[in-house]
Enzyme design. Structure first.
Site, PDB file in Angstrom:
ATOM      1  CG  HIS A   1      34.985  18.467 -17.861  1.00 14.89           C
ATOM      2  ND1 HIS A   1      34.723  18.038 -19.199  1.00 14.89           N
ATOM      3  CD2 HIS A   1      34.099  17.676 -17.114  1.00 14.89           C
ATOM      4  CE1 HIS A   1      33.798  17.028 -19.152  1.00 14.89           C
ATOM      5  NE2 HIS A   1      33.442  16.624 -18.150  1.00 14.89           N
TER       6      HIS A   1
ATOM      7  CG  HIS B   1      46.237  13.873 -11.794  1.00 10.65           C
ATOM      8  ND1 HIS B   1      45.908  13.062 -12.208  1.00 10.65           N
ATOM      9  CD2 HIS B   1      47.552  14.104 -11.154  1.00 10.65           C
ATOM     10  CE1 HIS B   1      46.563  11.948 -12.257  1.00 10.65           C
ATOM     11  NE2 HIS B   1      47.545  12.700 -11.383  1.00 10.65           N
TER      12      HIS B   1
ATOM     13  CB  ILE C   1      40.548  16.830  -6.512  1.00 10.31           C
ATOM     14  CG1 ILE C   1      40.871  18.072  -6.334  1.00 10.31           C
ATOM     15  CG2 ILE C   1      39.354  16.171  -5.630  1.00 10.31           C
ATOM     16  CD1 ILE C   1      39.647  19.240  -6.932  1.00 10.31           C
ATOM     17  N   GLY C   2      41.518  13.903  -7.615  1.00  8.00           N
ATOM     18  CA  GLY C   2      41.487  12.719  -7.856  1.00  8.00           C
ATOM     19  C   GLY C   2      42.013  11.763  -7.283  1.00  8.00           C
TER      20      GLY C   2
ATOM     21  CB  THR D   1      41.880   9.259 -16.918  1.00  3.10           C
ATOM     22  OG1 THR D   1      40.946   9.863 -17.575  1.00  3.10           O
ATOM     23  CG2 THR D   1      42.578   8.229 -17.683  1.00  3.10           C
TER      24      THR D   1
ATOM     25  N   GLY E   1      49.584  13.137 -14.690  1.00  2.00           N
ATOM     26  CA  GLY E   1      49.881  11.778 -14.340  1.00  2.00           C
ATOM     27  C   GLY E   1      51.100  11.322 -14.202  1.00  2.00           C
TER      28      GLY E   1
HETATM   29  N1  ADP Z   1      44.966   6.333 -21.950  1.00  2.32           N
HETATM   30  C1  ADP Z   1      45.732   6.639 -20.978  1.00  2.32           C
HETATM   31  N2  ADP Z   1      46.653   5.663 -20.676  1.00  2.32           N
HETATM   32  C2  ADP Z   1      47.345   5.997 -19.305  1.00  2.32           C
HETATM   33  N3  ADP Z   1      47.199   7.341 -18.728  1.00  2.32           N
HETATM   34  C3  ADP Z   1      46.412   8.220 -19.355  1.00  2.32           C
HETATM   35  C4  ADP Z   1      45.621   7.987 -20.397  1.00  2.32           C
HETATM   36  N4  ADP Z   1      44.930   9.131 -20.467  1.00  2.32           N
HETATM   37  C5  ADP Z   1      45.257  10.066 -19.548  1.00  2.32           C
HETATM   38  N5  ADP Z   1      45.929   9.451 -18.705  1.00  2.32           N
HETATM   39  C6  ADP Z   1      46.729  10.030 -17.648  1.00  2.32           C
HETATM   40  O1  ADP Z   1      45.541  10.564 -16.709  1.00  2.32           O
HETATM   41  C7  ADP Z   1      46.136  11.875 -16.230  1.00  2.32           C
HETATM   42  C8  ADP Z   1      44.945  12.669 -15.983  1.00  2.32           C
HETATM   43  O2  ADP Z   1      44.170  12.019 -14.946  1.00  2.32           O
HETATM   44  P1  ADP Z   1      42.699  12.605 -14.303  1.00  2.32           P
HETATM   45  O3  ADP Z   1      43.220  14.080 -13.941  1.00  2.32           O
HETATM   46  O4  ADP Z   1      42.113  11.478 -13.219  1.00  2.32           O
HETATM   47  O5  ADP Z   1      42.033  12.012 -15.313  1.00  2.32           O
HETATM   48  P2  ADP Z   1      40.686  13.002 -16.093  1.00  2.32           P
HETATM   49  O6  ADP Z   1      41.441  13.595 -17.179  1.00  2.32           O
HETATM   50  O7  ADP Z   1      40.115  11.908 -16.479  1.00  2.32           O
HETATM   51  O8  ADP Z   1      40.409  14.005 -15.013  1.00  2.32           O
HETATM   52  C9  ADP Z   1      46.930  12.294 -17.540  1.00  2.32           C
HETATM   53  O9  ADP Z   1      47.883  13.263 -17.137  1.00  2.32           O
HETATM   54  C10 ADP Z   1      47.438  11.172 -18.122  1.00  2.32           C
HETATM   55  O10 ADP Z   1      48.810  10.890 -17.314  1.00  2.32           O
HETATM   56  O1  LIG Z   2      34.130  14.819 -16.140  1.00  3.81           O
HETATM   57  C1  LIG Z   2      33.633  13.749 -16.862  1.00  3.81           C
HETATM   58  C2  LIG Z   2      34.382  12.681 -17.185  1.00  3.81           C
HETATM   59  O2  LIG Z   2      35.496  13.033 -17.143  1.00  3.81           O
HETATM   60  P1  LIG Z   2      36.870  12.215 -16.668  1.00  3.81           P
HETATM   61  O3  LIG Z   2      37.681  13.311 -16.020  1.00  3.81           O
HETATM   62  O4  LIG Z   2      37.759  11.949 -18.109  1.00  3.81           O
HETATM   63  O5  LIG Z   2      36.639  11.004 -15.968  1.00  3.81           O
HETATM   64  C3  LIG Z   2      32.215  13.875 -17.032  1.00  3.81           C
HETATM   65  O6  LIG Z   2      31.648  15.037 -16.722  1.00  3.81           O
HETATM   66  C4  LIG Z   2      31.881  13.963 -18.629  1.00  3.81           C
HETATM   67  O7  LIG Z   2      30.859  13.260 -19.013  1.00  3.81           O
END
Ligand code: ADP
Ligand SMILES: O=C(COP(=O)(O)O)[C@@H](O)CO
Length: 588
Positions: free
Chosen positions: A217, A395, A397-398, A440, A554
């Site tokens: 990613h 993060h 964008i999400g 997440t 986060g």
């Molecule tokens: N198990 C967890 N509990 C609480 N916050 C978490 C956990 N895992 C990750 N995070 C938070 O999620 C943030 C990342 O969010 P996002 O970018 O949406 O996730 P992803 O890594 O799935 O792309 C991290 O900076 C952290 O603060």
């Molecule tokens: O991106 C994926 C999931 O990641 P998160 O950012 O933790 O949602 C996916 O492509 C991996 O299967």
């Protein structure tokens, strides 16, 4: 550079629509992803795979007889939402139960996990097998912490073939688990990848160098090395994977050379030739290898080597036929097209009668969500940059996607005659946040917003105690779902100080608005301090050293939001607990 799109925000959806249009003989679009468009024999176990988009042919390209039954498809590099997984699995289910299988990423684990609970609760027996093949992401004694990369293919292929052969859910699950424990991968990158619409790649590799142990990613590699020759690269990949082989390895292996996006097939073949010689020299027999693009990372320049250590049973299912848009092997009798039922109509929500106090608080919630969106938009790029240091750069964008959807849903609910209670406003906002953002933070923010809404309910009056209950419910939802501990370097490291500061101030008699201000200040200081921590959870964990010195994205977004809410509320603090027009309840 990913350059063909009208609007970057629609990239994943439009690409999936086009993929289905080009492959109607294989797949049909359903709400949340794709399912086979051909008959699935009654009673066959449904293998539902999935993950973020940007990895084609993973995951939608692997749907077809002998492989996956369906794929839940998230946004670019972000897990699908729980609702998507649930809806796709419901359509895929042919009466034999569901096996969910996907790479081990926090967002996927949270969303697929919630969907599994819901499916099981409805009587559709559902299990999960996580793919954990990437040897660079954790040591062998912590194999369950490893992330999933090109090993997705071996696990899906063997589980899919077992399902096709009519094995029951127990056996399909058993074989998928065994395949995962016997699959190892290692990747290298020569350059990063660029999300649609982004101006710069998520990471770059110094000229003349190669990054070892990258993620799929756009997570940078674990270490940079001078660019090797092809022979040296083959030697490096083979020796590292052989050093990590399972105890009961045997001598027959599947080898997969996987291109991540822009490495030419000729180069992959050249490397494969050298790898096969090394494996043979090590006394191994290579069985039905694969060389091509199987799990990609947009336009990443890179590749990986996967080894699956076979036993007799696994070999039988690896060699079995499969027929999908992107992966074909042997011959399968052709299947009739099936009629897919349209999506089930959502049950109409109970019509609620909001109390004046709950409706007034609902209006305030809509206003505050608008503030949250503003602050996320203002910091979207900064949050993305922070996340790209040791994560996947999405993060900002999400969060934007989630909060945009939350605001729209909240406004729609509030537009009802008589408005909507704060409980309803926050419930629809949280659901929309999780559904649209995926990832997440989408799962965590979505469930926390809902929990705060449920804590506030639809009451005749509100007091400061209710605000304290909402803060506690918001916090508990995140810790219960994400299971992060203080010090793991997640948003929890800002959230717990926020809750504690709020409750301490409030319990000492401080009004709600001032308690909130103290809590926001505490969250901001705590978010800054996360720079000193090594991540122990989430996407950044394998890149702990790179993350040192930078705060957790986060935690930073949480602190920014807390600060904005507090700043907006301070001048009108009484509205929090004494909402107009109901002049009742305690004073703030
Ligand atoms: N198990 C967890 N509990 C609480 N916050 C978490 C956990 N895992 C990750 N995070 C938070 O999620 C943030 C990342 O969010 P996002 O970018 O949406 O996730 P992803 O890594 O799935 O792309 C991290 O900076 C952290 O603060
Ligand atoms: O991106 C994926 C999931 O990641 P998160 O950012 O933790 O949602 C996916 O492509 C991996 O299967």
């Amino acid at each position: 550079m990913t350059q063909i799109f009208d609007n970057p925000a629609d990239f994943a959806d439009e690409a999936l629509d086009g993929f289905v249009a080009a492959n109607r003989g294989y797949v049909a679009r359903v709400d949340g992803g794709v399912v086979r468009s051909t008959e699935v024999p009654a009673g066959q176990v449904a293998l539902v795979v999935g993950g973020g988009s940007g990895h084609y042919p993973a995951f939608a390209g692997l749907v077809g007889p002998g492989l996956a039954t369906a794929s839940a498809c998230g946004n670019m590099f972000a897990s699908p939402a729980a609702g998507q997984v649930y809806r796709v699995a419901k359509v895929a289910n042919a009466g034999g139960g569901v096996l969910l299988s996907y790479g081990n990423y926090a967002g996927d684990v949270l969303h697929f996990g919630q969907a599994q609970l819901r499916l099981n609760a409805e009587g559709i027996e559902t299990r999960t097998v996580l793919v954990t093949d990437d040897i660079a992401s954790a040591p062998l004694d912590q194999i369950e912490k490893r992330r999933g990369i090109a090993g997705d293919l071996t696990v899906f292929k063997i589980a899919g073939a077992a399902a096709e052969a009519g094995l029951n859910l127990d056996d399909v699950e058993r074989l998928a688990i065994r395949t995962n424990y016997r699959t190892r991968s290692l990747g290298v990158a020569f350059d990063g990848c660029t999300l649609p619409g982004a101006e710069a790649p998520l990471f770059s590799v110094p000229p003349g160098h190669m990054s070892l142990g990258l993620g799929i990613h756009g997570e940078p590699g674990i270490s940079d090395h001078p660019m090797p020759t092809a022979s040296e690269l083959a030697d490096l990949l083979v020796s590292k994977l052989l050093a990590d082989k399972p105890d009961d390895a045997g001598t027959r292996v599947v080898a997969i050379v996987n291109g991540l996006g822009t490495v030419k097939y000729d180069e992959l073949f050249l490397l494969y030739g050298k790898i096969e010689k090394l494996l043979t020299a090590a006394g191994l027999t290579v069985v039905e290898p694969e060389c091509g693009e199987l799990v990609t990372s947009l336009d990443m320049s890179g590749l990986s080597l996967t080894l699956l250590w076979l036993d007799e049973e696994l070999e039988q299912y690896w060699a079995a036929p499969a027929d999908t848009p992107a992966f074909r092997k042997g011959n399968l009798a052709s299947r009739a097209r099936r009629e897919l039922a349209g999506p089930e109509a959502e049950e109409a929500a109970d019509v609620e009668r909001p109390t004046p106090a709950a409706a007034a608080l609902g209006r305030l919630a809509v206003e505050l969500l608008g503030q949250v969106r503003d602050v996320v938009v203002e910091h979207e790029e900064e949050l993305g940059r922070l996340d790209a240091i040791a994560g996947d750069g999405d993060h900002g964008i999400g969060m934007r996607r989630g909060v945009d959807a939350a605001v729209a849903a909240a406004r729609q609910a509030a537009a009802n005659d008589g408005g909507a209670s704060v409980a309803r406003i926050l419930t629809v906002a949280g659901e929309a946040w999780s559904e649209r953002a995926g990832g997440t933070s989408g799962a965590l923010w979505g469930s926390a917003v809902i929990a705060a809404g449920l804590a506030l309910g639809n009451r005749d009056s509100y007091s400061g105690e209710d605000a304290a209950a909402a803060v506690t419910a918001f916090t508990d939802a995140i810790t219960a779902l994400g299971k992060a501990e203080p010090g793991d370097k997640t948003m929890v490291d800002a959230l717990l100080p926020f809750r504690d500061a709020f409750l301490t101030a409030f319990d000492a008699g401080t009004p709600v608005a001032a308690s909130l201000a103290a809590a926001a200040a505490s969250a901001t200081a705590a978010a800054d301090r996360t720079a000193e921590l090594r991540p122990l959870k989430g996407r950044a964990r394998p890149l702990a050293e790179k993350s040192l010195g930078h705060p957790d994205p986060g935690a930073v977004s949480f602190a920014l939001i807390a600060t904005r809410i507090s700043a907006h509320i301070s001048p009108t603090g009484t509205r929090l607990v004494n909402p107009e027009p109901a002049e009742q309840g305690a004073q703030a």
